[in-house]
Enzyme design. Structure first.
Site, PDB file in Angstrom:
ATOM      1  N   ASN A 127      -2.749 -15.666  32.130  1.00  0.00           N
ATOM      2  CA  ASN A 127      -2.219 -16.515  30.852  1.00  0.00           C
ATOM      3  C   ASN A 127      -2.356 -15.515  29.642  1.00  0.00           C
ATOM      4  OD1 ASN A 127      -1.219 -18.306  28.913  1.00  0.00           O
ATOM      5  ND2 ASN A 127      -2.968 -19.538  29.269  1.00  0.00           N
ATOM      6  N   TRP A 128      -1.483 -14.940  29.089  1.00  0.00           N
ATOM      7  CA  TRP A 128      -1.721 -14.137  28.020  1.00  0.00           C
ATOM      8  C   TRP A 128      -1.883 -14.989  26.533  1.00  0.00           C
ATOM      9  CZ3 TRP A 128       2.317  -9.663  28.676  1.00  0.00           C
ATOM     10  CH2 TRP A 128       1.978  -8.684  29.973  1.00  0.00           C
ATOM     11  N   LYS A 129      -1.449 -15.970  26.739  1.00  0.00           N
ATOM     12  CA  LYS A 129      -1.209 -17.137  25.625  1.00  0.00           C
ATOM     13  C   LYS A 129      -0.641 -16.406  24.580  1.00  0.00           C
ATOM     14  CE  LYS A 129      -5.976 -18.522  26.967  1.00  0.00           C
ATOM     15  NZ  LYS A 129      -7.066 -19.302  26.679  1.00  0.00           N
TER      16      LYS A 129
ATOM     17  N   HIS B 149      -1.459 -27.150  30.179  1.00  0.00           N
ATOM     18  CA  HIS B 149      -2.543 -26.100  29.820  1.00  0.00           C
ATOM     19  C   HIS B 149      -3.463 -26.920  28.994  1.00  0.00           C
ATOM     20  CE1 HIS B 149      -5.156 -22.970  28.409  1.00  0.00           C
ATOM     21  NE2 HIS B 149      -4.900 -22.490  29.344  1.00  0.00           N
TER      22      HIS B 149
ATOM     23  N   GLU C 201      -4.553 -25.946  26.082  1.00  0.00           N
ATOM     24  CA  GLU C 201      -4.408 -25.734  24.732  1.00  0.00           C
ATOM     25  C   GLU C 201      -3.062 -26.552  24.305  1.00  0.00           C
ATOM     26  OE1 GLU C 201      -4.509 -21.440  24.977  1.00  0.00           O
ATOM     27  OE2 GLU C 201      -6.820 -21.622  25.356  1.00  0.00           O
TER      28      GLU C 201
ATOM     29  N   GLU D 156      -9.009 -26.369  35.134  1.00  0.00           N
ATOM     30  CA  GLU D 156      -9.512 -25.946  34.044  1.00  0.00           C
ATOM     31  C   GLU D 156     -10.330 -26.619  33.174  1.00  0.00           C
ATOM     32  OE1 GLU D 156      -7.037 -22.092  33.257  1.00  0.00           O
ATOM     33  OE2 GLU D 156      -6.112 -23.452  32.270  1.00  0.00           O
TER      34      GLU D 156
ATOM     35  N   GLY E 261     -12.189 -19.777  27.597  1.00  0.00           N
ATOM     36  CA  GLY E 261     -12.356 -19.074  26.269  1.00  0.00           C
ATOM     37  C   GLY E 261     -13.802 -19.193  25.597  1.00  0.00           C
TER      38      GLY E 261
ATOM     39  N   SER F 286     -13.183 -19.085  31.823  1.00  0.00           N
ATOM     40  CA  SER F 286     -13.852 -17.764  31.782  1.00  0.00           C
ATOM     41  C   SER F 286     -14.165 -16.845  32.940  1.00  0.00           C
ATOM     42  CB  SER F 286     -15.352 -18.427  31.033  1.00  0.00           C
ATOM     43  OG  SER F 286     -15.025 -18.777  29.821  1.00  0.00           O
TER      44      SER F 286
ATOM     45  N   GLY G 223      -7.462 -16.270  31.198  1.00  0.00           N
ATOM     46  CA  GLY G 223      -6.796 -15.805  30.024  1.00  0.00           C
ATOM     47  C   GLY G 223      -7.513 -14.634  29.518  1.00  0.00           C
ATOM     48  N   GLY G 224      -8.547 -14.555  28.895  1.00  0.00           N
ATOM     49  CA  GLY G 224      -9.043 -13.453  28.209  1.00  0.00           C
ATOM     50  C   GLY G 224      -8.988 -12.299  29.022  1.00  0.00           C
TER      51      GLY G 224
END
Ligand code: PEP
Length: 250
Positions: A11-13, A98, A100, A170, A176, A213, A234-235
């Site tokens: 997930n590149w956000k 998600h 966010e 999640e 994150g 994470s 993500g990150g």
């Protein structure tokens, strides 16, 4: 270690525009080859989806998806993208729920269910995310929150449709933050989710990814649990070398 099929979802956000996405793809493809037991999913920003699809054409082990869609096919919904439009640009999956989107953009359990149903009706795979906040976890409400999040989706879907759904657990406190759930915690919640689906007449084994994470240092211990069918990251998916290394570890 792995004789099962795993999904690695990136997930590149709100990172990597079309030019960066093309560059990423070129590098990532040069570092990886298709493996039968592994699918690689990417959720780029909407504007990069077409570029990423073009740049990765021919790699059947890759699936590109939208981070957010509207459930209606078209209309007066400023800023939104419909599923048929996303499919025309090459999308084969969508993210729904998600944390966010839930926390920052008001995505309700009801919206998640509508998006999931629309995706199934149109033939793209919904990756539906659930998870509790730290306050909910500390208050002993993890189970009730997850059941609450799942219920509208369960109500909207026919039991047979679940064989085209992927879920992600999640925990919000792990996204994150550098704090991942322990393999035990993750495995336990994945079991709880499966029990809840079973209680609702879902007989198929729905793949459940863990997200929060995940990195190259913890992915193997997480995936050692048979309750996990992959990871949503993500990150650690933002640089092609690191992501190619991570997906190659298993
Ligand atoms: C995510 O965006 O779904 C996620 C799990 O992020 P991170 O890996 O950065 O915690």
């Amino acid at each position: 270690m792995m004789d099962r099929s795993l999904i690695f979802a990136a997930n590149w956000k709100m990172n990597l525009g079309p030019t960066e996405a093309r560059r990423y793809a070129e590098r990532f493809l040069s570092l990886t080859s298709p493996i039968k037991s592994r699918s690689l999913w990417f959720f780029p920003p909407a504007v990069s989806l077409g570029a990423l699809c073009e740049a990765t054409r021919g790699r059947a082990d890759l699936r590109i998806g939208m981070q957010n869609v509207h459930w209606e096919p078209k209309g007066a919904f400023t800023g939104e993208t419909s599923i048929p439009m996303a499919m025309e640009a090459g999308a084969g999956a969508i993210l729904a729920g998600h944390s966010e989107r839930r926390q920052l953009f008001g995505e309700t359990d009801e919206y998640v269910a509508r998006k999931t149903k629309a995706a199934l009706n149109l033939g793209v795979t919904p990756l539906v995310c659930v998870g509790e906040t730290l306050g909910e976890r500390d208050g002993g409400r993890t189970e009730s929150v997850i059941v609450r999040q799942l219920t509208p989706v369960v109500d909207a879907l026919e039991p047979a449709e679940w064989n085209r759904v992927v879920l992600a657990y999640e925990p919000v406190w792990a996204i994150g933050t550098g704090k991942n759930a322990t393999p035990d915690d993750a495995a336990q919640i994945h079991e709880l989710i499966r029990m809840e689906l079973g209680r609702n007449g879902v007989a198929v084994r729905v793949p459940i990814l863990y997200g929060g994470s995940v990195n190259s240092g913890n992915v193997l211990s997480l995936l050692a649990r048979p309750q996990l069918d992959g990871v949503l990251v993500g990150g650690a998916s933002l640089d092609p070398e690191g992501w190619a290394e991570l997906v190659g570890l298993s």
